[in-house]
Design a protein around this motif. Structure first.
Motif, short mmCIF file in Angstrom:
data_model
loop_
_atom_site.label_atom_id
_atom_site.label_comp_id
_atom_site.label_asym_id
_atom_site.label_seq_id
_atom_site.Cartn_x
_atom_site.Cartn_y
_atom_site.Cartn_z
N ILE A 50 0.85 -1.19 0.00
CA ILE A 50 0.00 0.00 0.00
C ILE A 50 0.88 1.23 0.00
O ILE A 50 1.83 1.33 0.78
CB ILE A 50 -0.92 0.02 1.24
CG1 ILE A 50 -1.84 -1.21 1.21
CG2 ILE A 50 -1.75 1.28 1.29
CD1 ILE A 50 -2.84 -1.26 2.31
N ARG A 51 0.59 2.15 -0.87
CA ARG A 51 1.33 3.42 -0.87
C ARG A 51 0.38 4.57 -0.62
O ARG A 51 -0.69 4.65 -1.21
CB ARG A 51 2.04 3.62 -2.20
CG ARG A 51 3.30 2.79 -2.28
CD ARG A 51 3.86 2.86 -3.66
NE ARG A 51 4.93 1.90 -3.76
CZ ARG A 51 6.22 2.23 -3.74
NH1 ARG A 51 6.57 3.49 -3.63
NH2 ARG A 51 7.15 1.31 -3.83
N PRO A 52 0.76 5.46 0.26
CA PRO A 52 -0.12 6.57 0.60
C PRO A 52 -0.08 7.66 -0.47
O PRO A 52 0.83 7.68 -1.30
CB PRO A 52 0.50 7.09 1.89
CG PRO A 52 1.94 6.75 1.79
CD PRO A 52 2.01 5.47 1.00
N PRO A 94 5.52 5.38 2.71
CA PRO A 94 4.75 4.45 3.54
C PRO A 94 5.31 4.38 4.96
O PRO A 94 6.52 4.41 5.17
CB PRO A 94 4.91 3.11 2.82
CG PRO A 94 5.76 3.33 1.66
CD PRO A 94 6.11 4.75 1.54
N GLU A 143 0.68 2.23 6.97
CA GLU A 143 0.46 1.47 5.75
C GLU A 143 0.79 -0.01 5.98
O GLU A 143 0.10 -0.88 5.49
CB GLU A 143 1.30 2.03 4.61
CG GLU A 143 0.70 3.23 3.91
CD GLU A 143 0.63 4.47 4.76
OE1 GLU A 143 1.56 4.65 5.59
OE2 GLU A 143 -0.33 5.24 4.66
N GLU A 166 -1.58 -3.09 5.31
CA GLU A 166 -1.12 -4.19 4.45
C GLU A 166 -1.36 -5.53 5.14
O GLU A 166 -1.86 -6.47 4.53
CB GLU A 166 0.38 -4.05 4.15
CG GLU A 166 0.69 -3.06 3.06
CD GLU A 166 2.19 -2.81 2.91
OE1 GLU A 166 2.98 -3.58 3.49
OE2 GLU A 166 2.55 -1.85 2.23
#
Lengths: 294, 289, 245, 230, 316
Positions: free
Chosen positions: D52-54, D59, D63, D67
């Motif tokens: 997951i990338r913000p 991250p 995150e 994940e």
């Protein structure tokens, strides 16, 4: 690169520093009487950590140490023919006092010492910041010494493709008696020796370690504790030594000698003899202890 | 850029051969830039750029922090360029390849070092508070031209973004919400645009290197504009030229690869200027809406 | 620093050179016979660079093994004491990584890599002292070390930088004071040709000046090439004469 | 706020989707099943990698936490033993986040962002479902995620962005066009047991509504992909 | 270095016999020849470079910086870089510690020469770049099995670099107890002061080595113990099969700390590590006492010859 694994505080944040615990606590024991042999009384107990393969607790004056041994356990990608052996040291408190070891002897005047003291406190704050994981100087020195000294004793080739890990925890280290790095090394080494025996890892022999000091007037003091003699005289011809022995082969497996001034063979011979005497004494103590626990 | 993502030898040969004849698989001419589609987000500072199948989303954001100690009168501008596997499984997560380092350095040089954003205007209280403008480039889909697309994205997003009004009275710094006061646009000093050329050498390597020496006019090597992923993979090197409409070169980088004749580089620069002019106008158009 | 005239009206630079004068260039090859297959030392003014080449050898990891070509790995070590003000750069510094990649890509094209398939050529460069033009000096030293190692190359890569003073006067081979104050172009030229193996410009210059800079840079780089060639021939003669005696 | 979704938005990814919900826009790209690196390889099932990338910044633990949650949940839905020794990589890129003026953050209110982990999880799960369908990866059952909020007045609202006393994330599995079982729930705030059950009940209904919508979308995408069906 | 079992065994046999034979034919108290040069870095206050015939090489730079008084221990910073190895490896910081401590303990005039004013001091940055002879044989950035113990060689290099270090001459008032001012210096390189003043008078030097040695940087000697034999400056092959290693410091005509046991075997196998006898230590100290003065005299020659690269064709 910023630290991504932890939530770090804002840049301007300062680490939490607790006020130092007062030294004149009632728990501070008065220095113990020395035995006839000149070694302070010490307390040992093995097997006190349940989730490791071997452990030992040691207490001498106000210094308490726990050593735990993990292994031999299999690891990937290690050397095929023998086990890898590593030592990690963690000093739980009195870090400030310990960081003085390397540099305390270099001051000129009292005035400057005060200045140093202030500077030291700053340093303590900076080196203790959040997220610092590296070993301190003292921890590193201790780890290396123990590792070097125990390498010859452990039968590493009996444990191929595995690792043996030793963790040394220095729970308390008495700043009052100002025990030096060398004395800490001595007791950590002795404690490690028992922990290794407790773990059942095959050894050639137990390693026993002694410490001695050669004073100005060329007398040898075994297991010197500074509480008795006060702070050592500055500029004096003093030689301090730690030596670890394997008595079966009568070999020195670890050695560290410190002195402010030059030394010669004679002095070294004397001080090492002192170490040997103490190591033998310790060895017989440990033997006795092991027999009694059987 | 990437390893020849699964191109067979036949396909490789087919593509280079057709390029030699001036034919590209997507029907473009050799010096034609793909159509750029720029979509502005609802929020200021969000821009989605599509360059053919390549897709890059840029998010500009601002926060207030302490300026760097050696630059107390300047704000901070950072560009984050991490390429994740969402853009293609061949990008590894968390471990930038050498190529990725080059991409990020290039974007940084093109925009940050060329002084496109006026960082002095981001200072609030000298040495104490300043704006930290951050451009996060999200690489979504890769079909060549990451540098060009992200440069367009960042420079558009910077112009699209606006930061809240701030007033300083003595020690007190007041940040007004967007409802209270009209937010302020960032001051952009010029609009750098990157154009990347992929270099090809249709002949043997020896001829390319020695060819120029014997006075042979046809050195042989040629450059194509805005290569797709396959073309990029086949090329023998790239040349990125960054320019703005004022006919200033902001940055040139030819990091190794096929040696190119000086004249060809000049020719590329001329072509690049034409593309830069067109793209600058397009960005202006988009921002007007 | 900036109040000093970098280029005086009389046409002299801070270190007394004219606009088109090179820094004093000396080089040596085969400086590390025992620890490498090829080695060199390049000194351009106060910029001093050492280079060792090992290979072609068996690749250390599979990632470096290519079935058709040799793979070239460049390690660049910029010593913390090399600049005037001591500065320790982390190993992962992106600028260093960038330079390493540029060198790798440049030399992968000039070395005849197809002659050494499934091998690796390791190039270790050490910058001992910096006074402008590190990338150029490193590139020159790599060329010499590769030649010393007897690795087949199409031709020399010689490199130099050219700056633009006041957006009007081109200046060849900058020192570190000049580098800090003007935009400059770093060039790498192949052999006697005018072919650019590498080319880097980091700051703004007017478009119409590019051609001038290129021209001056190319002639400067060719001069460097001649100087390197001279040294190599001298070394070669020495080798032959010692072998004969 | 209504869900707005597209399928097959990315070319390089095996399956992809773009979902906007509650002011959050997420793109999900799925790579795989593909060859695993030796470190990841599992002999009987597939290794799931969730990234997951913000929208802004690098991250962080936040995150990583998300994940982990999504990985555990997806592991129970994907038929892993069909893909032994392989990797399925789920990439989630959060593009926009509208609710809290997030383009102007200052250092202090970063921690407040933990509040909307639920909103982001909600969006990610729905987007992951569509991407899984697009990537032709076998799953035991369809699923979708809904979020409910008890306001301070005590009323139960769907997708509430408003001030909340408690928030409930509810994911139901759907099999044969019927709600099958509760797959995943995440609750934040103060609430009674009764209220939780009410939220779950409501979730069951809403889940079917959302399902029909997602189904429509996925059928459409399958039709486009496999021309012979139309 | 990877040796076969029989190779190692042969080495061990020949080194442990009554009349030991070293693989390179040296006597047990004989050092390897070095090639050294000094003062070749224009941006440093002092510098030196030492090469061994096996191709290993050490480059030292000394740089100074004016700092406000803090702890004396902070006045010397030592940084050790080895090939392209990561710098967070334990043995690198171990070696750094040993080198730094020996410098701190035995620094000239107890740091008096670094003192500028009551407030300001020179801080010295000692940067060490060690290039091992076999960096190309290494497989990873953490593989250390091909590394020999460089302590001795580095300490020689530091000795030369420190002896060639020149510091700018202070021209502002050295007493700033009352008025605080930044120290200012003479720009002229020719008026700089040597950190370790060189004894120009040949006579005194010839007659009295100890007085000349009174202000010299410390040297470290690495000894390898094989059974009852001691070998100074062991080569990498000898290190591999040593029973035990010993490092002994020497400064101003005397043996000084550190006197420590070392693990010379970097490859991690422990089959040859056994430890030493007490007598070995005493013998080691005697050996150093015999050898060290000659070494420091030889190094002083290099300093005196200045920039010319001198090949010290094996001392003795």
């Amino acid at each position: 690169m910023s630290d991504r694994r932890r939530i770090t505080g804002p840049e301007s944040a300062l680490p939490l520093v607790f006020a130092p615990t007062p030294n004149n606590q009632s728990t501070t024991k008065s220095p113990q009487e020395k035995t006839n042999s000149g070694i302070r009384n010490f307390f040992i107990k093995t097997g006190i950590v349940s989730n490791c393969n071997g452990s030992c607790f040691l207490e001498v004056d106000n210094t308490t140490i726990i050593v735990s041994v993990y292994g031999a356990k299999p690891i990937r990608g290690s050397s095929v023919t023998s086990a890898s052996f590593s030592v990690m040291t963690k000093v739980s408190n009195n870090l400030e006092e310990l960081s003085n070891f390397t540099s305390s002897d270099l001051s000129h005047s009292k005035e400057e010492k005060e200045e140093q003291k202030l500077a030291k406190e700053d340093e303590y704050v900076t080196t203790n910041q959040i997220g610092k994981t590296q070993l301190s100087l003292v921890e590193q020195k201790l780890s290396t010494y123990i590792q070097t000294a125990f390498l010859p004793s452990i039968l590493l080739e009996k444990y191929p493709k595995s690792s043996i890990e030793v963790f040394i925890n220095i729970l308390t280290n008495d700043s009052h008696t100002n025990s030096s790095l060398l004395s800490l090394i001595t007791w950590c080494a002795n404690c490690t020796s028992l922990a290794l025996v407790d773990s059942g890892i095959e050894l050639k022999d137990m390693v026993s370690t002694g410490i001695a000091k050669l004073t100005d007037d060329q007398t040898v003091v075994i297991d010197p504790s500074y509480s008795n003699e006060g702070r050592k005289t500055v500029g004096g011809q003093e030689v301090r030594a730690v030596a670890s022995y394997m008595s079966v082969t009568d070999t020195v497996v670890g050695l560290m000698i410190e002195s402010e001034e030059g030394v010669n063979g004679e002095m070294i011979e004397k001080v090492i003899d002192g170490c040997n005497t103490m190591a033998r004494e310790i060895r017989s103590n440990m033997n006795g202890f092991l027999v009694s626990t059987m | 850029m990437v390893k020849l993502a699964g191109l067979s030898l036949n396909e490789q040969e087919f593509l280079t051969d057709s390029l030699k004849q001036g034919i590209r698989s997507d029907g473009r001419s050799l010096d034609q830039f793909r159509d750029v589609e720029i979509t502005l987000g609802d929020q200021p500072g969000y821009v989605d750029v599509r360059l053919g199948k390549t897709r890059v989303a840029v998010r500009v954001s601002g926060s207030i922090t302490k300026p760097y100690e050696d630059r107390p009168f300047e704000g901070i501008f950072t560009i984050s360029t991490e390429i994740g596997p969402i853009a293609g499984a061949f990008f590894e997560n968390g471990r930038p390849s050498d190529e990725e380092v080059l991409v990020s350095r290039l974007i940084e040089k093109a925009i940050k070092r060329s002084g496109a954003l006026d960082v002095e205007g981001l200072c609030i209280v000298a040495g104490d508070k300043c704006w930290n403008i951050r451009a996060d480039i999200h690489f979504m889909d890769f079909d060549g031209g990451f540098i060009d697309a992200s440069c367009i994205g960042v420079i558009t997003a910077l112009q699209h973004f606006s930061r809240p009004e701030v007033t300083v009275s003595g020690e007190q710094v007041v940040v007004y919400s967007t409802d209270e006061r009209e937010p302020v646009k960032l001051s952009i000093l010029h609009v750098p645009i990157c154009v990347t050329f992929a270099l090809f050498n249709p002949k043997e390597k020896e001829e390319n290197i020695k060819g120029g020496a014997d006075g042979n006019e046809e050195a042989g090597e040629f450059a194509i504009v805005d290569a797709t992923m396959k073309e990029e993979g086949l090329s023998n090197g790239t040349l990125t030229i960054t320019m703005n409409k004022n006919k200033e070169i902001c940055q040139i980088s030819k990091s190794g690869g096929l040696p190119a004749e000086g004249l060809m580089v000049m020719d590329c620069a001329n072509k690049a200027y034409g593309i830069v002019e067109k793209l600058t106008d397009q960005i202006k158009e988009v921002l007007k809406q | 620093m900036s109040n000093k005239e970098l280029y005086s009206p009389e046409g002299l630079r801070l270190d007394g050179r004219r606009w088109n004068e090179l820094k004093s260039f000396t080089c040596k090859v085969n400086t590390h016979q025992t620890s490498s297959d090829g080695s060199s030392y390049v000194q351009q003014g106060n910029t001093k660079v050492m280079c060792k080449v090992n290979g072609p050898l068996e690749p250390k990891s599979k990632a470096n093994s290519n079935n058709n070509n040799a793979s070239i790995t460049v390690n660049l070590n910029i010593a913390s004491f090399s600049p005037v003000e001591r500065r320790k750069r982390p190993k992962s510094d992106r600028r260093i990584k960038e330079m390493m990649t540029i060198l790798e890509k440049t030399f992968s094209e000039t070395v005849i890599t197809k002659l050494y398939p499934r091998t690796q050529i390791i190039v270790d460069c050490y910058v001992l002292s910096q006074d402008g033009g590190i990338l150029s000096a490193v590139a020159n030293s790599v060329t010499l070390a590769l030649i010393d190692a007897g690795i087949a190359m199409y031709d020399f890569v010689s490199s130099i930088n050219v700056g633009l003073y006041n957006n009007s006067i081109p200046i060849l081979d900058l020192n570190h004071l000049e580098e800090g104050d003007m935009s400059f172009l770093t060039l790498g030229i192949v052999g006697k040709s005018e072919k650019l193996a590498m080319m880097l410009l980091e700051e703004k210059i007017p478009f119409d000046k590019l051609e001038t800079l290129l021209g001056i840079g190319i002639s400067g780089a060719q001069r460097i090439k001649d100087l390197m060639d001279e040294e190599l021939r001298k070394h070669g003669k020495l080798l032959i004469s010692t072998a004969a005696s | 706020m209504e869900l707005d979704a597209k399928i097959g938005v990315l070319n390089n990814a095996g399956g992809s989707s773009e979902v906007s919900l509650n002011g959050i826009k997420v793109v999900c790209g799925i790579n795989g099943p593909m060859e695993a690196r030796p470190r990841q390889e599992l002999p009987t099932t597939c290794y799931l990698e969730v990234i997951i990338r913000p929208a802004i910044g690098n991250p962080t633990v936040r995150e990583k936490y998300m994940e982990d949650k999504i990985k555990n949940f997806l592991n129970s839905v994907i038929i892993g033993n069909l893909y032994p020794r392989q990797v399925i990589q789920v990439n989630l890129q959060i593009l926009e986040k509208k609710n809290n003026n997030s383009s102007y953050t200052s250092d202090s209110d970063e921690s407040a962002a933990t509040e909307d982990v639920l909103l982001e999880l909600n969006c990610c799960i729905n987007s992951a479902f569509l991407a899984l369908v697009d990537a032709n990866i076998s799953i035991y059952k369809a699923f979708n995620s809904n979020i409910f909020t008890y306001t301070h007045k005590g009323s139960l609202v769907k997708d509430g962005l408003s001030e909340a006393k408690s928030r409930h994330l509810v994911v139901y599995g759907i099999k044969n066009n019927k709600v099958d079982e509760l797959l995943y729930g995440e609750n934040v705030g103060r609430f009674s047991e009764k209220k939780l059950f009410m939220a779950l009940e409501r979730g069951e209904k809403e889940s079917m509504i959302l399902h029909s919508k997602l189904k429509e979308l996925s059928v459409e995408s399958v039709k486009q992909k496999f021309v012979y069906l139309s | 270095m990877s040796f076969s079992v029989s190779e190692k065994d042969y080495l061990y046999q020949s080194l442990s016999s009554k009349t030991p034979i070293r693989p390179d034919g040296r006597k047990s108290h004989q050092l390897r020849g070095i090639e050294a040069s000094i003062n070749f870095l224009p941006n440093s206050n002092g510098s030196s470079r030492i090469r061994l015939s096996d191709g290993s090489e050490v480059i030292i730079s000394i740089k100074s910086k004016v700092v406000k008084m803090s702890t004396l221990a902070d006045l010397i910073e030592l940084d050790l870089t080895i090939d392209n190895l990561r710098d967070d490896l334990t043995f690198i910081s171990d070696w750094t510690n040993i080198l730094r401590n020996s410098l701190l303990r035995n620094f000239a005039d107890k740091f008096e020469c670094l003192k500028l004013t009551t407030r300001y001091y020179f801080k010295l940055y000692v940067d060490v770049l060690f290039l091992s002879s076999s960096s190309n044989a290494r497989t990873t950035k953490t593989d250390t099995s091909f590394l020999q113990n460089p302590l001795s060689m580095i300490s020689f290099g530091i000795y030369l670099a420190l002896k060639s270090t020149r510091l700018p001459l202070l021209i502002s008032n050295s007493n700033d107890k009352d008025i605080e001012e930044l120290p200012t210096f003479n720009d002229d390189w020719s008026s700089t002061v040597l950190l370790y003043p060189q004894d120009e008078d040949e006579e005194i030097k010839e007659n009295n080595t100890t007085s000349q040695n009174s202000s010299s940087p410390p040297l470290l000697f690495v000894l390898s113990v094989v059974k009852n034999n001691l070998f100074i400056d062991p080569s990498i092959e000898e290190q591999e099969i040593s029973d035990c290693g010993l490092v002994i410091g020497w400064c101003s005509g005397k043996v000084v700390s550190p006197i420590e046991s070392l693990n010379l075997n970097q490859s991690g196998s422990s089959e040859y590590i056994k430890g030493m006898h007490g007598q070995n230590i005493i013998e080691g100290i005697k050996m150093i006492e015999n050898v060290a003065a000659t070494v420091s005299k030889g190094l002083d020659e290099i300093v005196k010859d200045g920039n010319n690269s001198v090949f010290m064709d094996s001392i003795f």
